[in-house]
Design an enzyme around this catalytic site. Structure first.
Site, PDB file in Angstrom:
ATOM      1  N   ASP A   8       0.869  -1.179   0.000  1.00  0.00           N
ATOM      2  CA  ASP A   8       0.000   0.000   0.000  1.00  0.00           C
ATOM      3  C   ASP A   8       0.909   1.234   0.000  1.00  0.00           C
ATOM      4  O   ASP A   8       2.135   1.135  -0.163  1.00  0.00           O
ATOM      5  CB  ASP A   8      -1.015  -0.047   1.158  1.00  0.00           C
ATOM      6  CG  ASP A   8      -0.398   0.156   2.535  1.00  0.00           C
ATOM      7  OD1 ASP A   8       0.840   0.319   2.622  1.00  0.00           O
ATOM      8  OD2 ASP A   8      -1.146   0.145   3.523  1.00  0.00           O
ATOM      9  N   CYS A  65       2.885  -3.448   3.959  1.00  0.00           N
ATOM     10  CA  CYS A  65       2.094  -2.265   4.330  1.00  0.00           C
ATOM     11  C   CYS A  65       2.832  -1.609   5.491  1.00  0.00           C
ATOM     12  O   CYS A  65       4.015  -1.887   5.701  1.00  0.00           O
ATOM     13  CB  CYS A  65       0.643  -2.603   4.641  1.00  0.00           C
ATOM     14  SG  CYS A  65       0.354  -3.692   6.049  1.00  0.00           S
ATOM     15  N   THR A  67       2.598  -1.893   8.808  1.00  0.00           N
ATOM     16  CA  THR A  67       3.034  -2.863   9.816  1.00  0.00           C
ATOM     17  C   THR A  67       3.127  -4.287   9.275  1.00  0.00           C
ATOM     18  O   THR A  67       3.692  -5.156   9.940  1.00  0.00           O
ATOM     19  CB  THR A  67       2.008  -2.904  10.963  1.00  0.00           C
ATOM     20  OG1 THR A  67       0.734  -3.267  10.392  1.00  0.00           O
ATOM     21  CG2 THR A  67       1.899  -1.558  11.675  1.00  0.00           C
ATOM     22  N   HIS A  98       8.579 -24.229   8.645  1.00  0.00           N
ATOM     23  CA  HIS A  98       7.497 -24.840   9.423  1.00  0.00           C
ATOM     24  C   HIS A  98       6.116 -24.619   8.818  1.00  0.00           C
ATOM     25  O   HIS A  98       5.237 -25.457   8.964  1.00  0.00           O
ATOM     26  CB  HIS A  98       7.483 -24.276  10.851  1.00  0.00           C
ATOM     27  CG  HIS A  98       8.644 -24.739  11.681  1.00  0.00           C
ATOM     28  ND1 HIS A  98       8.652 -24.667  13.054  1.00  0.00           N
ATOM     29  CD2 HIS A  98       9.836 -25.279  11.333  1.00  0.00           C
ATOM     30  CE1 HIS A  98       9.798 -25.143  13.516  1.00  0.00           C
ATOM     31  NE2 HIS A  98      10.546 -25.512  12.483  1.00  0.00           N
ATOM     32  N   HIS A 132       6.270 -31.132   9.029  1.00  0.00           N
ATOM     33  CA  HIS A 132       5.193 -30.227   9.464  1.00  0.00           C
ATOM     34  C   HIS A 132       3.942 -30.329   8.587  1.00  0.00           C
ATOM     35  O   HIS A 132       2.961 -29.631   8.844  1.00  0.00           O
ATOM     36  CB  HIS A 132       5.692 -28.777   9.466  1.00  0.00           C
ATOM     37  CG  HIS A 132       6.717 -28.505  10.517  1.00  0.00           C
ATOM     38  ND1 HIS A 132       6.397 -28.324  11.847  1.00  0.00           N
ATOM     39  CD2 HIS A 132       8.068 -28.420  10.439  1.00  0.00           C
ATOM     40  CE1 HIS A 132       7.503 -28.123  12.534  1.00  0.00           C
ATOM     41  NE2 HIS A 132       8.536 -28.184  11.711  1.00  0.00           N
TER      42      HIS A 132
END
Ligand code: RB5
Length: 152
Positions: A8, A65, A67, A98, A132
């Site tokens: 963004d 973005c 965060t 994982h 996994h």
């Protein structure tokens, strides 16, 4: 590898720099925006990158973005997407090893350009550990079961 990347408005220049680095490393990069100077909504870009992956047009996606939180929330709404929000090389490598994450989400306002690039490299170069897989199968089952619940 075919990599779709988007951000963004919070991380346009960082994303463009990252896209160039990925091209220089030999990847086929689809840079889906946003453009510099335009305020946009992160779900629109998360959807574009995620769609390329589920449609088979890209192998992996990178979303940036402010965060990384909004991008990860939005991308994970799309069935088949395992988007991991990471903050360092350790979590980036573990997202591959994982979680077999097919999208990496990063915070352009909380990480510098060097850390961003190192995270992407760690994620791209770390192999998934097949031990996994059964956990990922359970994640897929959650996705499937909840989709059919909504359909009732
Ligand atoms: C946009 O201002 C900001 O909310 C966005 O970049 C992101 O950090 C959301 O999670």
């Amino acid at each position: 590898m075919r990599i779709a990347i988007a951000s963004d408005h919070a991380a346009v220049e960082l994303r463009q720099e990252l896209a160039e680095q990925l091209r220089a490393a030999g990847h086929e990069v689809a840079d889906l925006g946003a453009e510099l100077g335009v305020r946009v909504d992160y779900p629109d870009y998360a959807e574009q990158v995620a769609s390329r992956i589920v449609d088979g047009q890209a192998d992996r996606g990178v979303l940036v973005c402010g965060t990384g939180i909004g991008m990860s929330i939005a991308a994970n709404k799309i069935p088949g997407i395992r988007a991991a929000l990471v903050h360092d090389v350790t979590t980036a490598a573990l997202a591959a090893a994982h979680n077999n994450a097919n999208i990496l989400c990063l915070g352009g306002r909380v990480l510098g350009p060097v850390t961003l690039a190192e995270c992407v490299t760690a994620w791209l170069t770390t192999p998934f550990e097949a031990r996994h897989q059964h956990r990922l199968d359970k994640v897929t089952a959650l996705e499937r079961n909840n989709a059919s619940e909504r359909g009732k």
